[in-house]
Design a protein around this motif. Structure first.
Motif, PDB file in Angstrom:
ATOM      1  N   VAL A  95       0.816  -1.218   0.000  1.00  0.00           N
ATOM      2  CA  VAL A  95       0.000   0.000   0.000  1.00  0.00           C
ATOM      3  C   VAL A  95       0.851   1.270   0.000  1.00  0.00           C
ATOM      4  O   VAL A  95       0.586   2.184  -0.789  1.00  0.00           O
ATOM      5  CB  VAL A  95      -1.026  -0.024   1.148  1.00  0.00           C
ATOM      6  CG1 VAL A  95      -1.761   1.296   1.255  1.00  0.00           C
ATOM      7  CG2 VAL A  95      -2.010  -1.172   0.948  1.00  0.00           C
ATOM      8  N   PRO A  96       1.888   1.384   0.842  1.00  0.00           N
ATOM      9  CA  PRO A  96       2.696   2.607   0.785  1.00  0.00           C
ATOM     10  C   PRO A  96       3.348   2.828  -0.580  1.00  0.00           C
ATOM     11  O   PRO A  96       3.399   3.956  -1.063  1.00  0.00           O
ATOM     12  CB  PRO A  96       3.757   2.403   1.868  1.00  0.00           C
ATOM     13  CG  PRO A  96       3.164   1.423   2.802  1.00  0.00           C
ATOM     14  CD  PRO A  96       2.299   0.528   1.958  1.00  0.00           C
ATOM     15  N   ILE A  97       3.813   1.755  -1.200  1.00  0.00           N
ATOM     16  CA  ILE A  97       4.420   1.903  -2.527  1.00  0.00           C
ATOM     17  C   ILE A  97       3.362   2.352  -3.529  1.00  0.00           C
ATOM     18  O   ILE A  97       3.608   3.234  -4.351  1.00  0.00           O
ATOM     19  CB  ILE A  97       5.116   0.600  -2.966  1.00  0.00           C
ATOM     20  CG1 ILE A  97       6.324   0.336  -2.068  1.00  0.00           C
ATOM     21  CG2 ILE A  97       5.537   0.672  -4.429  1.00  0.00           C
ATOM     22  CD1 ILE A  97       6.958  -1.019  -2.245  1.00  0.00           C
ATOM     23  N   ASP A  98       2.172   1.775  -3.434  1.00  0.00           N
ATOM     24  CA  ASP A  98       1.073   2.188  -4.301  1.00  0.00           C
ATOM     25  C   ASP A  98       0.767   3.677  -4.124  1.00  0.00           C
ATOM     26  O   ASP A  98       0.452   4.369  -5.089  1.00  0.00           O
ATOM     27  CB  ASP A  98      -0.171   1.350  -3.986  1.00  0.00           C
ATOM     28  CG  ASP A  98      -1.372   1.754  -4.808  1.00  0.00           C
ATOM     29  OD1 ASP A  98      -1.323   1.579  -6.038  1.00  0.00           O
ATOM     30  OD2 ASP A  98      -2.355   2.253  -4.220  1.00  0.00           O
ATOM     31  N   LYS A  99       0.905   4.169  -2.920  1.00  0.00           N
ATOM     32  CA  LYS A  99       0.601   5.580  -2.648  1.00  0.00           C
ATOM     33  C   LYS A  99       1.678   6.528  -3.176  1.00  0.00           C
ATOM     34  O   LYS A  99       1.497   7.747  -3.140  1.00  0.00           O
ATOM     35  CB  LYS A  99       0.360   5.816  -1.152  1.00  0.00           C
ATOM     36  CG  LYS A  99      -0.842   5.069  -0.613  1.00  0.00           C
ATOM     37  CD  LYS A  99      -2.084   5.292  -1.460  1.00  0.00           C
ATOM     38  CE  LYS A  99      -3.214   4.389  -1.026  1.00  0.00           C
ATOM     39  NZ  LYS A  99      -4.230   4.201  -2.040  1.00  0.00           N
ATOM     40  N   LEU A 100       2.764   5.978  -3.682  1.00  0.00           N
ATOM     41  CA  LEU A 100       3.727   6.830  -4.392  1.00  0.00           C
ATOM     42  C   LEU A 100       3.078   7.450  -5.626  1.00  0.00           C
ATOM     43  O   LEU A 100       3.613   8.386  -6.214  1.00  0.00           O
ATOM     44  CB  LEU A 100       4.973   6.040  -4.803  1.00  0.00           C
ATOM     45  CG  LEU A 100       6.016   5.822  -3.732  1.00  0.00           C
ATOM     46  CD1 LEU A 100       7.143   4.950  -4.260  1.00  0.00           C
ATOM     47  CD2 LEU A 100       6.563   7.140  -3.217  1.00  0.00           C
ATOM     48  N   SER A 101       1.892   6.941  -5.974  1.00  0.00           N
ATOM     49  CA  SER A 101       1.146   7.538  -7.081  1.00  0.00           C
ATOM     50  C   SER A 101       0.870   9.015  -6.814  1.00  0.00           C
ATOM     51  O   SER A 101       0.726   9.795  -7.760  1.00  0.00           O
ATOM     52  CB  SER A 101      -0.166   6.789  -7.315  1.00  0.00           C
ATOM     53  OG  SER A 101      -1.015   6.912  -6.187  1.00  0.00           O
ATOM     54  N   LEU A 106       1.629  14.322  -8.942  1.00  0.00           N
ATOM     55  CA  LEU A 106       2.049  15.722  -8.847  1.00  0.00           C
ATOM     56  C   LEU A 106       3.025  16.080  -9.957  1.00  0.00           C
ATOM     57  O   LEU A 106       2.913  17.143 -10.574  1.00  0.00           O
ATOM     58  CB  LEU A 106       2.671  16.003  -7.476  1.00  0.00           C
ATOM     59  CG  LEU A 106       1.684  16.061  -6.313  1.00  0.00           C
ATOM     60  CD1 LEU A 106       2.440  16.151  -4.988  1.00  0.00           C
ATOM     61  CD2 LEU A 106       0.729  17.214  -6.467  1.00  0.00           C
ATOM     62  N   VAL A 107       3.976  15.205 -10.225  1.00  0.00           N
ATOM     63  CA  VAL A 107       4.952  15.460 -11.289  1.00  0.00           C
ATOM     64  C   VAL A 107       4.258  15.494 -12.654  1.00  0.00           C
ATOM     65  O   VAL A 107       4.491  16.404 -13.464  1.00  0.00           O
ATOM     66  CB  VAL A 107       6.085  14.407 -11.270  1.00  0.00           C
ATOM     67  CG1 VAL A 107       6.973  14.530 -12.497  1.00  0.00           C
ATOM     68  CG2 VAL A 107       6.899  14.533  -9.988  1.00  0.00           C
ATOM     69  N   LEU A 108       3.378  14.534 -12.914  1.00  0.00           N
ATOM     70  CA  LEU A 108       2.663  14.504 -14.194  1.00  0.00           C
ATOM     71  C   LEU A 108       1.730  15.709 -14.349  1.00  0.00           C
ATOM     72  O   LEU A 108       1.587  16.242 -15.449  1.00  0.00           O
ATOM     73  CB  LEU A 108       1.875  13.195 -14.338  1.00  0.00           C
ATOM     74  CG  LEU A 108       2.721  11.928 -14.480  1.00  0.00           C
ATOM     75  CD1 LEU A 108       1.824  10.689 -14.514  1.00  0.00           C
ATOM     76  CD2 LEU A 108       3.616  11.990 -15.701  1.00  0.00           C
ATOM     77  N   ALA A 109       1.104  16.136 -13.254  1.00  0.00           N
ATOM     78  CA  ALA A 109       0.234  17.326 -13.304  1.00  0.00           C
ATOM     79  C   ALA A 109       1.050  18.575 -13.642  1.00  0.00           C
ATOM     80  O   ALA A 109       0.582  19.455 -14.370  1.00  0.00           O
ATOM     81  CB  ALA A 109      -0.500  17.512 -11.982  1.00  0.00           C
ATOM     82  N   PHE A 110       2.266  18.632 -13.139  1.00  0.00           N
ATOM     83  CA  PHE A 110       3.154  19.751 -13.448  1.00  0.00           C
ATOM     84  C   PHE A 110       3.555  19.727 -14.926  1.00  0.00           C
ATOM     85  O   PHE A 110       3.475  20.732 -15.624  1.00  0.00           O
ATOM     86  CB  PHE A 110       4.391  19.700 -12.550  1.00  0.00           C
ATOM     87  CG  PHE A 110       5.454  20.694 -12.920  1.00  0.00           C
ATOM     88  CD1 PHE A 110       5.284  22.045 -12.678  1.00  0.00           C
ATOM     89  CD2 PHE A 110       6.630  20.263 -13.510  1.00  0.00           C
ATOM     90  CE1 PHE A 110       6.267  22.971 -13.033  1.00  0.00           C
ATOM     91  CE2 PHE A 110       7.625  21.170 -13.869  1.00  0.00           C
ATOM     92  CZ  PHE A 110       7.436  22.523 -13.622  1.00  0.00           C
ATOM     93  N   LEU A 127       8.913  14.169   1.303  1.00  0.00           N
ATOM     94  CA  LEU A 127       8.485  13.541   2.553  1.00  0.00           C
ATOM     95  C   LEU A 127       7.693  12.256   2.298  1.00  0.00           C
ATOM     96  O   LEU A 127       7.887  11.263   3.000  1.00  0.00           O
ATOM     97  CB  LEU A 127       7.651  14.516   3.395  1.00  0.00           C
ATOM     98  CG  LEU A 127       8.429  15.661   4.036  1.00  0.00           C
ATOM     99  CD1 LEU A 127       7.484  16.687   4.628  1.00  0.00           C
ATOM    100  CD2 LEU A 127       9.390  15.119   5.096  1.00  0.00           C
ATOM    101  N   ILE A 128       6.825  12.284   1.285  1.00  0.00           N
ATOM    102  CA  ILE A 128       6.074  11.066   0.943  1.00  0.00           C
ATOM    103  C   ILE A 128       7.042   9.973   0.489  1.00  0.00           C
ATOM    104  O   ILE A 128       6.936   8.821   0.899  1.00  0.00           O
ATOM    105  CB  ILE A 128       5.020  11.348  -0.135  1.00  0.00           C
ATOM    106  CG1 ILE A 128       3.900  12.215   0.438  1.00  0.00           C
ATOM    107  CG2 ILE A 128       4.444  10.042  -0.702  1.00  0.00           C
ATOM    108  CD1 ILE A 128       2.933  12.750  -0.605  1.00  0.00           C
ATOM    109  N   GLY A 129       7.997  10.344  -0.359  1.00  0.00           N
ATOM    110  CA  GLY A 129       8.998   9.373  -0.817  1.00  0.00           C
ATOM    111  C   GLY A 129       9.814   8.817   0.331  1.00  0.00           C
ATOM    112  O   GLY A 129      10.008   7.603   0.432  1.00  0.00           O
TER     113      GLY A 129
END
Length: 137
Positions: A95-101, A106-110, A127-129
């Protein structure tokens, strides 16, 4: 109101992970994904008919159709990979790895949507990473 729905989304996503981990035991991950998909499709169409928005299907532009279909394919690929990962690994690590989405989004939105990427966004991504690495190591 968006915050309430986002929070509910997070709660339901957490339940999805736990319920899927329990339900996938002894079940092929592709079959489990297909079952989940049928349930989700059914729920979505029920909501369309409850809200009387089914006639809107005829006013969807070609561009929107293309991107909604691509989004659906991405969702399907995500779910197939997610269920296989849950089947093979611990939910507390998958689950935490999945939440790297969140970071990837954010990067893709930028890049593609030209949304703002601020120092706050960068710090949050870092921080998430870092938090994900702490959880899975």
């Amino acid at each position: 109101m968006w915050f309430v729905f986002a929070l509910l989304s997070a709660i339901f996503a957490a339940l999805t992970s736990i319920l899927a981990k329990i339900g996938i035991e002894g079940v092929n991950s592709n079959l489990a994904t297909a079952i989940r998909t049928v349930v989700v499709v059914g729920m979505a169409w029920i909501m369309v008919f409850i809200t009387h928005t089914q006639s809107g299907i005829f006013s969807i532009s070609k561009r929107s159709w293309i991107f909604l279909i691509l989004s659906g394919l991405a969702t399907g690929a995500s779910w197939l990979c997610y269920y296989k990962a849950l089947q093979l690994g611990d939910a507390s690590k998958v689950v935490p790895i999945d939440k790297l989405s969140v970071v990837i989004t954010l990067v893709l939105a930028f890049v593609f949507l030209h949304e703002d990427f601020t120092i706050k966004s960068l710090a949050g991504c870092a921080l998430i990473g870092a938090g994900t690495l702490l959880l899975v190591l």
